[in-house]
Design an enzyme around this catalytic site. Structure first.
Site, PDB file in Angstrom:
ATOM      1  N   ASP A  96      -6.422 -14.172  11.622  1.00  0.00           N
ATOM      2  CA  ASP A  96      -7.820 -13.825  11.383  1.00  0.00           C
ATOM      3  C   ASP A  96      -8.660 -15.057  11.058  1.00  0.00           C
ATOM      4  O   ASP A  96      -9.770 -15.212  11.565  1.00  0.00           O
ATOM      5  CB  ASP A  96      -7.917 -12.807  10.248  1.00  0.00           C
ATOM      6  CG  ASP A  96      -9.356 -12.460   9.929  1.00  0.00           C
ATOM      7  OD1 ASP A  96     -10.097 -12.050  10.854  1.00  0.00           O
ATOM      8  OD2 ASP A  96      -9.753 -12.606   8.757  1.00  0.00           O
ATOM      9  N   MET A 131       6.715   6.369   4.204  1.00  0.00           N
ATOM     10  CA  MET A 131       7.891   6.827   3.465  1.00  0.00           C
ATOM     11  C   MET A 131       8.344   5.856   2.378  1.00  0.00           C
ATOM     12  O   MET A 131       9.375   6.067   1.741  1.00  0.00           O
ATOM     13  CB  MET A 131       9.049   7.101   4.416  1.00  0.00           C
ATOM     14  CG  MET A 131       8.746   8.135   5.470  1.00  0.00           C
ATOM     15  SD  MET A 131       8.210   9.694   4.756  1.00  0.00           S
ATOM     16  CE  MET A 131       7.541  10.475   6.211  1.00  0.00           C
ATOM     17  N   CYS A 132       7.592   4.798   2.142  1.00  0.00           N
ATOM     18  CA  CYS A 132       7.947   3.841   1.088  1.00  0.00           C
ATOM     19  C   CYS A 132       7.579   4.371  -0.286  1.00  0.00           C
ATOM     20  O   CYS A 132       6.521   4.977  -0.459  1.00  0.00           O
ATOM     21  CB  CYS A 132       7.230   2.511   1.307  1.00  0.00           C
ATOM     22  SG  CYS A 132       7.982   1.502   2.564  1.00  0.00           S
ATOM     23  N   HIS A 133       8.444   4.102  -1.236  1.00  0.00           N
ATOM     24  CA  HIS A 133       8.158   4.457  -2.623  1.00  0.00           C
ATOM     25  C   HIS A 133       7.245   3.402  -3.243  1.00  0.00           C
ATOM     26  O   HIS A 133       7.429   2.215  -2.996  1.00  0.00           O
ATOM     27  CB  HIS A 133       9.466   4.497  -3.438  1.00  0.00           C
ATOM     28  CG  HIS A 133      10.409   5.566  -3.013  1.00  0.00           C
ATOM     29  ND1 HIS A 133      11.246   5.421  -1.940  1.00  0.00           N
ATOM     30  CD2 HIS A 133      10.634   6.802  -3.513  1.00  0.00           C
ATOM     31  CE1 HIS A 133      11.962   6.520  -1.794  1.00  0.00           C
ATOM     32  NE2 HIS A 133      11.609   7.379  -2.732  1.00  0.00           N
ATOM     33  N   MET A 158      10.893  -3.582   2.643  1.00  0.00           N
ATOM     34  CA  MET A 158       9.604  -3.336   3.302  1.00  0.00           C
ATOM     35  C   MET A 158       8.490  -4.157   2.668  1.00  0.00           C
ATOM     36  O   MET A 158       7.576  -4.614   3.357  1.00  0.00           O
ATOM     37  CB  MET A 158       9.261  -1.846   3.271  1.00  0.00           C
ATOM     38  CG  MET A 158      10.183  -0.995   4.130  1.00  0.00           C
ATOM     39  SD  MET A 158      10.375  -1.580   5.830  1.00  0.00           S
ATOM     40  CE  MET A 158       8.692  -1.511   6.410  1.00  0.00           C
ATOM     41  N   GLU A 159       8.571  -4.375   1.377  1.00  0.00           N
ATOM     42  CA  GLU A 159       7.555  -5.183   0.695  1.00  0.00           C
ATOM     43  C   GLU A 159       7.607  -6.630   1.162  1.00  0.00           C
ATOM     44  O   GLU A 159       6.560  -7.264   1.367  1.00  0.00           O
ATOM     45  CB  GLU A 159       7.727  -5.071  -0.816  1.00  0.00           C
ATOM     46  CG  GLU A 159       7.307  -3.730  -1.387  1.00  0.00           C
ATOM     47  CD  GLU A 159       8.264  -2.564  -1.114  1.00  0.00           C
ATOM     48  OE1 GLU A 159       7.895  -1.415  -1.414  1.00  0.00           O
ATOM     49  OE2 GLU A 159       9.387  -2.786  -0.606  1.00  0.00           O
TER      50      GLU A 159
END
Length: 158
Positions: free
Chosen positions: A126, A74-76, A111-112
């Site tokens: 990793d 749902m992120c733009h 969110m970014e």
């Protein structure tokens, strides 16, 4: 507070930001990786066989921030104007990661910033997993955001 991520049928939707004003937006997030002292020392000394862990993690965080909309449904998609990632540690067994993300737009970059620190932490894992598999990632959290109609946010300590 009414959530805007649902349509009239109660189904998920991407929020329409067409009518929102363009403002400067900034968000900062943090994460950490807890590891053995020897693993942290190997990172700092640059003796991990896969290469410079922090340089690779930094690039991974930047790339992830730019691609957040590709894997958070749902992120733009946003034209980011700045991404800064910083590392520090406790000289013992914890690596700290902080990302600040900026844009000028109609929706925020929380969110970014969260995606950036998460990708950094996962990349550290990793690159070091051959040395230590029981590293622990987190907590990961938003520490601040500015801009937009909901105003500024600053996480309280504790």
């Amino acid at each position: 507070m009414k959530l805007t991520h649902f349509n009239e049928q109660g189904r998920a939707r991407m929020v329409d930001v067409s009518d929102k004003g363009v403002t400067n937006r900034t968000a900062a997030a943090v994460s950490q990786v807890k590891m053995d002292p020897g693993t942290l020392m190997a990172i700092k000394e640059g003796s991990i066989g896969k290469g410079d862990v922090l340089a690779v993690a930094q690039v991974a965080g930047i790339m992830a921030a730019k691609k957040t909309a590709d894997w958070i449904p749902m992120c733009h998609p946003l034209p980011l104007t700045g991404i800064d990632i910083r590392f520090s540690d406790n000289n013992k067994d914890e690596l700290y990661i902080e990302a600040t993300v900026k844009t000028t737009g109609k929706t925020g970059v929380e969110m970014e910033a969260l995606t950036a620190v998460s990708a950094c932490a996962l990349t550290v894992y990793d690159m070091c997993k051959a040395l230590q598999k029981d590293m622990v990632i987190g907590p990961t959290m938003l520490v601040s955001k500015s801009g937009g109609k909901n105003g500024d946010y600053e996480r309280e300590e504790g």
